[in-house]
Design an enzyme around this catalytic site. Structure first.
Site, PDB file in Angstrom:
ATOM      1  N   ARG A 133       0.827  -1.204   0.000  1.00  0.00           N
ATOM      2  CA  ARG A 133       0.000   0.000   0.000  1.00  0.00           C
ATOM      3  C   ARG A 133       0.862   1.255   0.000  1.00  0.00           C
ATOM      4  NH1 ARG A 133      -5.268  -1.807   0.080  1.00  0.00           N
ATOM      5  NH2 ARG A 133      -6.664  -0.223   0.814  1.00  0.00           N
ATOM      6  N   ARG A 184     -21.593  -0.374  -3.745  1.00  0.00           N
ATOM      7  CA  ARG A 184     -21.121  -1.759  -3.596  1.00  0.00           C
ATOM      8  C   ARG A 184     -21.907  -2.489  -2.501  1.00  0.00           C
ATOM      9  NH1 ARG A 184     -14.967  -2.659  -2.675  1.00  0.00           N
ATOM     10  NH2 ARG A 184     -15.301  -1.061  -1.098  1.00  0.00           N
ATOM     11  N   ARG A 242     -10.617   7.470   2.598  1.00  0.00           N
ATOM     12  CA  ARG A 242      -9.810   6.397   1.980  1.00  0.00           C
ATOM     13  C   ARG A 242      -9.205   6.876   0.669  1.00  0.00           C
ATOM     14  NH1 ARG A 242     -14.202   2.104   1.616  1.00  0.00           N
ATOM     15  NH2 ARG A 242     -12.743   0.994   0.278  1.00  0.00           N
TER      16      ARG A 242
HETATM   17  P1  AP5 Z   1      -9.325  -3.063   0.985  1.00  0.00           P
HETATM   18  O1  AP5 Z   1     -10.322  -4.090   1.327  1.00  0.00           O
HETATM   19  O2  AP5 Z   1      -8.102  -3.453   0.249  1.00  0.00           O
HETATM   20  O3  AP5 Z   1     -10.110  -1.898   0.245  1.00  0.00           O
HETATM   21  P2  AP5 Z   1      -9.672  -0.821  -0.863  1.00  0.00           P
HETATM   22  O4  AP5 Z   1      -8.262  -0.869  -1.321  1.00  0.00           O
HETATM   23  O5  AP5 Z   1     -10.151   0.450  -0.297  1.00  0.00           O
HETATM   24  O6  AP5 Z   1     -10.392  -1.321  -2.099  1.00  0.00           O
HETATM   25  P3  AP5 Z   1     -11.863  -1.723  -2.218  1.00  0.00           P
HETATM   26  O7  AP5 Z   1     -12.073  -3.118  -1.687  1.00  0.00           O
HETATM   27  O8  AP5 Z   1     -12.738  -0.643  -1.632  1.00  0.00           O
HETATM   28  O9  AP5 Z   1     -12.103  -1.619  -3.767  1.00  0.00           O
HETATM   29  P4  AP5 Z   1     -11.682  -2.575  -4.959  1.00  0.00           P
HETATM   30  O10 AP5 Z   1     -10.636  -1.910  -5.765  1.00  0.00           O
HETATM   31  O11 AP5 Z   1     -11.413  -3.974  -4.484  1.00  0.00           O
HETATM   32  O12 AP5 Z   1     -13.048  -2.505  -5.777  1.00  0.00           O
HETATM   33  P5  AP5 Z   1     -14.187  -3.609  -6.024  1.00  0.00           P
HETATM   34  O13 AP5 Z   1     -13.689  -4.676  -6.934  1.00  0.00           O
HETATM   35  O14 AP5 Z   1     -14.820  -4.037  -4.742  1.00  0.00           O
HETATM   36  O15 AP5 Z   1      -8.845  -2.301   2.306  1.00  0.00           O
HETATM   37  C1  AP5 Z   1      -9.760  -1.884   3.274  1.00  0.00           C
HETATM   38  C2  AP5 Z   1      -9.009  -1.230   4.428  1.00  0.00           C
HETATM   39  O16 AP5 Z   1      -8.110  -2.193   5.017  1.00  0.00           O
HETATM   40  C3  AP5 Z   1      -8.114  -0.050   4.062  1.00  0.00           C
HETATM   41  O17 AP5 Z   1      -8.828   1.173   4.021  1.00  0.00           O
HETATM   42  C4  AP5 Z   1      -7.078  -0.101   5.192  1.00  0.00           C
HETATM   43  O18 AP5 Z   1      -7.609   0.457   6.371  1.00  0.00           O
HETATM   44  C5  AP5 Z   1      -6.882  -1.584   5.426  1.00  0.00           C
HETATM   45  N1  AP5 Z   1      -5.776  -2.159   4.627  1.00  0.00           N
HETATM   46  C6  AP5 Z   1      -5.875  -3.147   3.682  1.00  0.00           C
HETATM   47  N2  AP5 Z   1      -4.660  -3.431   3.172  1.00  0.00           N
HETATM   48  C7  AP5 Z   1      -3.780  -2.602   3.800  1.00  0.00           C
HETATM   49  C8  AP5 Z   1      -2.355  -2.414   3.693  1.00  0.00           C
HETATM   50  N3  AP5 Z   1      -1.607  -3.133   2.824  1.00  0.00           N
HETATM   51  N4  AP5 Z   1      -1.774  -1.465   4.492  1.00  0.00           N
HETATM   52  C9  AP5 Z   1      -2.511  -0.741   5.380  1.00  0.00           C
HETATM   53  N5  AP5 Z   1      -3.856  -0.874   5.519  1.00  0.00           N
HETATM   54  C10 AP5 Z   1      -4.486  -1.801   4.738  1.00  0.00           C
HETATM   55  O19 AP5 Z   1     -15.230  -2.707  -6.871  1.00  0.00           O
HETATM   56  C11 AP5 Z   1     -15.939  -1.638  -6.272  1.00  0.00           C
HETATM   57  C12 AP5 Z   1     -17.397  -1.621  -6.793  1.00  0.00           C
HETATM   58  O20 AP5 Z   1     -17.405  -1.290  -8.190  1.00  0.00           O
HETATM   59  C13 AP5 Z   1     -18.121  -2.968  -6.669  1.00  0.00           C
HETATM   60  O21 AP5 Z   1     -19.452  -2.732  -6.320  1.00  0.00           O
HETATM   61  C14 AP5 Z   1     -18.018  -3.585  -8.085  1.00  0.00           C
HETATM   62  O22 AP5 Z   1     -19.132  -4.431  -8.383  1.00  0.00           O
HETATM   63  C15 AP5 Z   1     -18.008  -2.343  -8.968  1.00  0.00           C
HETATM   64  N6  AP5 Z   1     -17.161  -2.497 -10.163  1.00  0.00           N
HETATM   65  C16 AP5 Z   1     -15.923  -3.092 -10.206  1.00  0.00           C
HETATM   66  N7  AP5 Z   1     -15.423  -3.028 -11.471  1.00  0.00           N
HETATM   67  C17 AP5 Z   1     -16.353  -2.365 -12.234  1.00  0.00           C
HETATM   68  C18 AP5 Z   1     -16.405  -1.989 -13.618  1.00  0.00           C
HETATM   69  N8  AP5 Z   1     -15.415  -2.258 -14.475  1.00  0.00           N
HETATM   70  N9  AP5 Z   1     -17.500  -1.335 -14.053  1.00  0.00           N
HETATM   71  C19 AP5 Z   1     -18.518  -1.043 -13.200  1.00  0.00           C
HETATM   72  N10 AP5 Z   1     -18.533  -1.382 -11.870  1.00  0.00           N
HETATM   73  C20 AP5 Z   1     -17.457  -2.027 -11.394  1.00  0.00           C
END
Ligand code: AP5
Ligand code: ZN
Length: 214
Positions: free
Chosen positions: A88, A127, A171
């Site tokens: 990250r 989501r 975030r």
């Molecule tokens: P984490 O769970 O990793 O969340 P994030 O990075 O904030 O990413 P998201 O899960 O929110 O989004 P994503 O990119 O996976 O999107 P998704 O596929 O779901 O981390 C959560 C927390 O944990 C962090 O804030 C932090 O506190 C902690 N953390 C984790 N790792 C860490 C680290 N290494 N260091 C420090 N802290 C850490 O898609 C989103 C939505 O869009 C869905 O509804 C999906 O259906 C839709 N969608 C996806 N693709 C498309 C498309 N092409 N077109 C239309 N809709 C789409």
């Protein structure tokens, strides 16, 4: 193949990671999922992580590095893995490089899903995730067949606690600069592929698989 998947919150990392790892038959390692699981089980580490996650802040490096490395040591990672949400920041990236070197391994490809920030808020607040199997949906872009019910296991769909608008904004703020720095880091190593995340879910999967074959 050892892969790192980069992108801002909501760029589609989790959605794409599930598809790519199924296609390549390698484990999907999401530090976010591992931390949420630890919180669900009410472990000391999970409870600590939750105090940061619920505010949209990053969990301290020693916690995420520990949890990621423990997972990487498991035998199912010997034929490749995909890291989602880790590293990250540059400190985690350097720690990962050293850890993998000590295991005679390295990252082969870094995939950066680039997304327009304006769209991310809509994606994240829309989501919904399965309360049982973690399958991801979107109320508009990718709805389940039956309202609020998982297509795969029929459990109820819920909104993630950190998907409220105010937390999402935090975030995006926290991750904005760091994600750019990580992309530059892997570009410098000559292994970065940038994928435009604005296309449909299927098209993005196709583009990532194509980049991985290069
Ligand atoms: P984490 O769970 O990793 O969340 P994030 O990075 O904030 O990413 P998201 O899960 O929110 O989004 P994503 O990119 O996976 O999107 P998704 O596929 O779901 O981390 C959560 C927390 O944990 C962090 O804030 C932090 O506190 C902690 N953390 C984790 N790792 C860490 C680290 N290494 N260091 C420090 N802290 C850490 O898609 C989103 C939505 O869009 C869905 O509804 C999906 O259906 C839709 N969608 C996806 N693709 C498309 C498309 N092409 N077109 C239309 N809709 C789409
Ligand atoms: Zn399910």
């Amino acid at each position: 193949m050892n892969i790192v998947l980069l992108g801002l919150p909501g760029s589609g990392k989790g959605t794409q990671a599930a598809r790519i790892t199924q296609e390549l038959n390698i484990p999907h390692i999401s530090t976010g999922d591992l931390l949420r699981k630890a919180y669900k089980e009410q472990t000391a580490l999970g409870l600590l992580a939750h105090t940061y996650m619920s505010k949209g802040e990053l969990v301290p490096d020693e916690v995420t590095i520990g949890i990621a490395f423990e997972r990487l040591k498991r035998a199912d990672c010997n034929n490749g893995f995909l890291l989602d949400g880790f590293p990250r920041n540059l400190f985690q990236a350097e720690a990962l490089k050293k850890q993998l070197a000590s295991m005679s391994k390295k990252i082969d490809k870094a995939i950066y899903i680039w997304m327009d920030e304006q769209i991310l808020l809509k994606r994240i607040t829309g989501r919904r995730v399965c309360s049982n199997c973690d399958e991801t949906y979107h109320v508009v872009n990718h709805p389940p067949k039956i309202d609020s019910q998982c297509d795969l296991c029929h459990a109820v769909l819920v909104q993630r606690e950190d998907d409220q608008e105010v937390t999402v904004k935090e975030r995006l703020r926290v991750n904005g600069e760091l994600t750019g720095e990580l992309a530059s880091y892997y570009r410098g190593a000559g292994i970065l592929h940038t994928i435009i995340g604005l296309k449909s879910i299927n098209e993005v999967t196709k583009d990532i698989l194509q980049a991985l074959r290069k």
